[in-house]
Design an enzyme around this catalytic site. Structure first.
Site, PDB file in Angstrom:
ATOM      1  N   SER A 146       0.834  -1.200   0.000  1.00 29.41           N
ATOM      2  CA  SER A 146       0.000   0.000   0.000  1.00 29.41           C
ATOM      3  C   SER A 146       0.872   1.254   0.000  1.00 29.41           C
ATOM      4  CB  SER A 146      -0.951  -0.044   1.201  1.00 29.41           C
ATOM      5  OG  SER A 146      -1.982   0.898   1.059  1.00 29.41           O
ATOM      6  N   GLU A 240     -10.323  -4.108  -5.433  1.00 26.74           N
ATOM      7  CA  GLU A 240      -9.925  -2.995  -4.566  1.00 26.74           C
ATOM      8  C   GLU A 240      -9.951  -1.647  -5.282  1.00 26.74           C
ATOM      9  OE1 GLU A 240      -5.782  -2.544  -3.408  1.00 26.74           O
ATOM     10  OE2 GLU A 240      -5.308  -4.383  -4.514  1.00 26.74           O
ATOM     11  N   HIS A 270      -7.636  -5.620  -0.232  1.00 30.77           N
ATOM     12  CA  HIS A 270      -6.429  -4.808  -0.407  1.00 30.77           C
ATOM     13  C   HIS A 270      -5.281  -5.414   0.412  1.00 30.77           C
ATOM     14  CE1 HIS A 270      -3.999  -1.172  -0.723  1.00 30.77           C
ATOM     15  NE2 HIS A 270      -3.998  -1.017   0.588  1.00 30.77           N
TER      16      HIS A 270
END
Length: 303
Positions: A146, A240, A270
């Site tokens: 991320s 996502e 995610h």
């Protein structure tokens, strides 16, 4: 089709994370929540060492059978606001074990107390520190999930800009590459994402950016010159909101003649590979990541 355990985890994440106004929550609450379920001790075959030097903080997670010199420099996710080496131990313990590697998990400064470019500065400093510790870039892979995936790419751009030796590859789990939030999946997958709503991404970026341009390549590497980067392996979920951050990155890497592999899966959340103890698809992703690390750093030399 996702496993029963993966579907249950999606339900759990929706109920405990997505249901809350994450973009409005105090950083302290987010940070405490992220670490609540983290393992305190490493599993068999892994040792843990805390690093708390004046300018470098983090954790070493070392496999007892690690290949000589094989290092993974890992940067955790959490929107640049929360997350830590502790919160991501499930992921880094598994990566160290499966890849037979020494994993250094960086504890970089967080926003909003330390906005952009503090995280990038810390990553560059830590990379130079690892080189100074004798880590060979030819047997090192960078990795992150991320925001940590975006930070990984920002570090690669910084390495190129400073003419430092490049690592042998990079591993990305659902990287956040566009803080301007221009991808179609931000809206298209708003209902299907088990972890995030679109507003969390749009508003969350402001906590890190402050007054910075959201298209600054060190904040949003999608807009940078990606030529000259090492081989990159990216995982993402088709469900996502950040899907297009990975898809467009892959296309831009290929345009820049970078060796890029993109693995997309259905029905998963995610950063799903960071949960290897929770459902089988995550561990299978870690095994694929470990194979990539082994290939990029040399497969046969043992300590």
């Amino acid at each position: 089709m996702a496993s029963l355990r993966a579907n249950f985890f999606n339900w759990y994440i929706k109920a405990t994370f997505r249901s809350k106004p994450i973009h409005l929550m105090p950083p302290k609450s987010l940070r405490e929540g992220a670490e609540k379920l983290a393992p305190e001790k490493p599993p068999a075959g892994i040792t843990m060492e805390l690093v708390q030097e004046p300018n470098i903080r983090g954790e070493w997670h070392r496999a007892v059978d690690a290949a000589r010199g094989r290092t993974v420099f890992y940067m955790h996710g959490g929107g640049y606001v929360f997350g830590s080496p502790k919160s991501h131990r499930d992921a880094t313990f598994a990566l160290a074990k499966q890849a037979r590697a020494d994993v250094f998990s960086l504890d970089y400064r967080l926003a909003p107390e330390n906005p952009f470019p503090a995280a990038v500065e810390d990553a560059v400093m830590a990379y130079e520190w690892l080189l100074g510790q004798g880590c060979d870039p030819e047997t090192m892979v960078l990795g992150g999930d991320s925001a940590g995936g975006g930070l990984t790419l920002a570090l690669l751009l910084s390495i190129k800009e400073r003419n430092l030796p490049m690592p042998s590859g990079a591993l990305l789990y659902s990287p956040w590459t566009d803080l301007a939030a221009t991808g179609h999946s931000i809206k298209d997958n708003d209902a299907s994402d088990a972890m995030f709503k679109a507003v969390y991404i749009v508003e969350g970026a402001k906590r890190y950016l402050g007054d910075a341009d959201p298209k600054n390549p060190l904040a949003s590497p999608l807009y940078g010159d990606l030529s000259g980067l090492p081989p990159i392996l990216t995982f993402a979920s088709k469900a996502e909101v950040l899907l297009d951050d990975s898809v467009r990155l892959h296309l831009r890497l290929e345009e820049a003649s970078v060796d890029s592999t993109l693995i997309l899966e259905d029905g998963l959340c995610h950063v799903w590979p960071i949960f290897p103890s929770r459902f089988p698809e995550a561990m299978m992703a870690v095994e694929k990541a470990a194979s990539f690390i082994s290939k990029q750093t040399g497969e046969n030399t043992l300590k």
